[in-house]
Design a protein around this motif. Structure first.
Motif, mmCIF file in Angstrom:
data_model
loop_
_atom_site.group_PDB
_atom_site.id
_atom_site.type_symbol
_atom_site.label_atom_id
_atom_site.label_comp_id
_atom_site.label_asym_id
_atom_site.label_seq_id
_atom_site.Cartn_x
_atom_site.Cartn_y
_atom_site.Cartn_z
ATOM 1 N N VAL A 94 52.992 -93.516 79.804
ATOM 2 C CA VAL A 94 52.718 -93.110 81.185
ATOM 3 C C VAL A 94 51.566 -92.112 81.191
ATOM 4 C CG1 VAL A 94 53.641 -91.938 83.236
ATOM 5 C CG2 VAL A 94 55.119 -93.473 81.893
ATOM 6 N N VAL A 95 50.520 -92.413 81.973
ATOM 7 C CA VAL A 95 49.371 -91.508 82.099
ATOM 8 C C VAL A 95 49.303 -91.026 83.545
ATOM 9 C CG1 VAL A 95 46.853 -91.300 81.986
ATOM 10 C CG2 VAL A 95 48.073 -92.634 80.245
ATOM 11 N N VAL A 96 49.360 -89.703 83.728
ATOM 12 C CA VAL A 96 49.347 -89.139 85.078
ATOM 13 C C VAL A 96 48.089 -88.306 85.292
ATOM 14 C CG1 VAL A 96 50.560 -87.720 86.779
ATOM 15 C CG2 VAL A 96 51.869 -89.038 85.090
ATOM 16 N N GLY A 97 47.307 -88.680 86.310
ATOM 17 C CA GLY A 97 46.177 -87.880 86.751
ATOM 18 C C GLY A 97 46.377 -87.547 88.212
ATOM 19 N N LEU A 98 45.288 -87.286 88.917
ATOM 20 C CA LEU A 98 45.400 -87.066 90.355
ATOM 21 C C LEU A 98 45.481 -88.441 91.018
ATOM 22 C CD1 LEU A 98 45.387 -84.969 92.628
ATOM 23 C CD2 LEU A 98 42.932 -85.312 92.794
ATOM 24 N N ALA A 99 46.613 -88.720 91.670
ATOM 25 C CA ALA A 99 46.817 -90.075 92.212
ATOM 26 C C ALA A 99 47.657 -90.037 93.477
ATOM 27 C CB ALA A 99 47.489 -90.945 91.149
ATOM 28 N N PHE A 103 51.802 -91.354 94.034
ATOM 29 C CA PHE A 103 52.888 -90.383 93.927
ATOM 30 C C PHE A 103 53.959 -90.682 94.982
ATOM 31 C CE2 PHE A 103 49.732 -87.124 92.016
ATOM 32 C CZ PHE A 103 49.977 -87.614 90.746
ATOM 33 N N ASN A 104 54.548 -91.867 94.856
ATOM 34 C CA ASN A 104 55.665 -92.236 95.726
ATOM 35 C C ASN A 104 56.907 -92.446 94.871
ATOM 36 O OD1 ASN A 104 55.749 -95.088 94.784
ATOM 37 N ND2 ASN A 104 53.737 -95.157 95.749
ATOM 38 N N TYR A 105 58.042 -92.528 95.502
ATOM 39 C CA TYR A 105 59.307 -92.580 94.767
ATOM 40 C C TYR A 105 59.364 -93.755 93.793
ATOM 41 C CZ TYR A 105 64.240 -92.373 93.672
ATOM 42 O OH TYR A 105 65.427 -92.284 92.990
ATOM 43 N N GLN A 106 58.955 -94.938 94.282
ATOM 44 C CA GLN A 106 59.087 -96.141 93.445
ATOM 45 C C GLN A 106 58.273 -96.016 92.149
ATOM 46 O OE1 GLN A 106 58.766 -96.177 96.690
ATOM 47 N NE2 GLN A 106 60.535 -97.361 97.430
ATOM 48 N N THR A 107 57.017 -95.593 92.278
ATOM 49 C CA THR A 107 56.148 -95.503 91.092
ATOM 50 C C THR A 107 56.627 -94.404 90.150
ATOM 51 O OG1 THR A 107 54.326 -96.155 92.533
ATOM 52 C CG2 THR A 107 53.751 -95.380 90.339
ATOM 53 N N PHE A 112 59.579 -92.551 85.331
ATOM 54 C CA PHE A 112 60.763 -91.828 84.846
ATOM 55 C C PHE A 112 61.596 -92.694 83.899
ATOM 56 C CE2 PHE A 112 65.364 -91.589 85.950
ATOM 57 C CZ PHE A 112 65.689 -90.437 85.242
ATOM 58 N N ARG A 113 61.835 -93.925 84.303
ATOM 59 C CA ARG A 113 62.656 -94.822 83.472
ATOM 60 C C ARG A 113 61.961 -95.167 82.156
ATOM 61 N NH1 ARG A 113 64.844 -98.950 88.240
ATOM 62 N NH2 ARG A 113 66.464 -97.551 89.035
ATOM 63 N N MET A 114 60.645 -95.367 82.236
ATOM 64 C CA MET A 114 59.897 -95.663 81.007
ATOM 65 C C MET A 114 59.986 -94.510 80.018
ATOM 66 S SD MET A 114 56.450 -97.499 82.449
ATOM 67 C CE MET A 114 55.583 -97.183 80.898
ATOM 68 N N VAL A 144 53.734 -84.125 87.114
ATOM 69 C CA VAL A 144 53.942 -84.122 85.659
ATOM 70 C C VAL A 144 55.171 -83.278 85.331
ATOM 71 C CG1 VAL A 144 52.988 -83.416 83.427
ATOM 72 C CG2 VAL A 144 51.486 -84.443 85.161
ATOM 73 N N THR A 145 55.240 -82.086 85.938
ATOM 74 C CA THR A 145 56.355 -81.169 85.682
ATOM 75 C C THR A 145 57.673 -81.782 86.151
ATOM 76 O OG1 THR A 145 54.845 -79.320 85.948
ATOM 77 C CG2 THR A 145 57.185 -78.816 86.037
ATOM 78 N N GLY A 146 57.628 -82.498 87.287
ATOM 79 C CA GLY A 146 58.833 -83.168 87.770
ATOM 80 C C GLY A 146 59.331 -84.217 86.790
ATOM 81 N N LEU A 147 58.416 -84.985 86.235
ATOM 82 C CA LEU A 147 58.797 -85.993 85.237
ATOM 83 C C LEU A 147 59.309 -85.329 83.957
ATOM 84 C CD1 LEU A 147 55.906 -88.585 85.751
ATOM 85 C CD2 LEU A 147 58.346 -88.949 86.216
ATOM 86 N N GLU A 148 58.677 -84.218 83.552
ATOM 87 C CA GLU A 148 59.161 -83.475 82.380
ATOM 88 C C GLU A 148 60.587 -82.994 82.610
ATOM 89 O OE1 GLU A 148 55.327 -81.321 80.278
ATOM 90 O OE2 GLU A 148 56.073 -80.429 82.129
#
Length: 240
Positions: A94-99, A103-107, A112-114, A144-148
């Motif tokens: 998973v690569v997170v930049g400014l997007a 940044f919606n729940y589904q994506t 998160f699952r990955m 990013v912090t939320g996924l962490e």
């Protein structure tokens, strides 16, 4: 007299300049920035622009290639071309930049699952927010912090404020951290990151700056000034 004077000074060889919020806000230049930049370029010092997004995207790309990851790319459409040729089928990273569009729940839930299933989380950078014409806006950092937090794992950060981001920029110029200064509007990522890498950091009160930002890092900035032209004036008067 000259020798003792010089002993207290660094032999400054390079000035790194953050662009967004320091030289411009979206497509509007900071007043006086162009003249100040011209003055700086006439001095005996290398000037390098830290267009955070490009250097960080290339760092993320080389990390993906090195590890042979297939990324789920949460980046702006304009950044996708930096990943042209990278296999994104059946992603395993998973690569997170400014997007903002992603940044919606589904994506985020897919990411998160990955990550829960072992995919590494790679962050272009972790900026909390940035300045747009219509006001401050969320950066990638909160997501990013939320996924962490949700996955109980740490992201690999490839951009500011990581030490390698600054050392790579300086190695391109062939100078050491003690010979460089960073000018930026982000106390933690620009100034704190640069000072942690051994550089001097100058914080400007434009862009995302908010009152008291200079007290949020330790050590505090080498200098906090109103804008980029003031920072250049200080460099020309005191550091060269």
């Amino acid at each position: 007299m000259l020798a003792s004077n010089m002993a207290g000074r660094r032999a400054l060889k390079a000035v790194l300049i953050d662009l967004s919020g320091t030289l411009h806000i979206e497509d509007t230049a900071v007043p006086g920035a162009q003249d100040a930049l011209n003055r700086l370029r006439q001095a005996s010092v290398a000037v390098k622009f830290e267009e955070e997004i490009f250097t960080s995207l290339s760092a993320a790309r080389s990390l993906l290639e090195r590890k042979q990851h297939r990324p789920l790319l949460l980046v702006e459409d304009s950044a996708l071309e930096d990943f042209t040729g990278i296999d994104t089928s059946e992603p395993n990273a998973v690569v997170v930049g400014l997007a903002p569009d992603h940044f919606n729940y589904q994506t985020l839930n897919r990411a998160f699952r990955m990550i829960l299933n072992g995919a590494p989380l790679i962050a272009i950078h972790k900026a909390r927010y940035y300045k747009r014409k219509d006001g401050l806006a969320l950066g990638p950092g909160p997501f990013v912090t939320g996924l962490e937090y949700a996955t109980d794992c740490k992201a690999t950060v490839v951009g500011k404020p990581e030490k390698t981001f600054f050392t790579q920029a300086l190695s391109d110029l062939g100078c050491s951290p003690s010979e460089a200064v960073m000018i930026g509007d982000d106390a933690r990522d620009d100034v704190g990151g640069a000072q942690n890498a051994g550089m001097l950091g100058i914080l400007v009160k434009t862009g995302k700056y908010r009152d008291g930002d200079e007290t949020k890092i330790d050590p505090q900035p080498h200098l906090t000034c109103n804008s980029f032209p003031d920072a250049v004036e200080h460099i020309l008067q005191n550091l060269l």
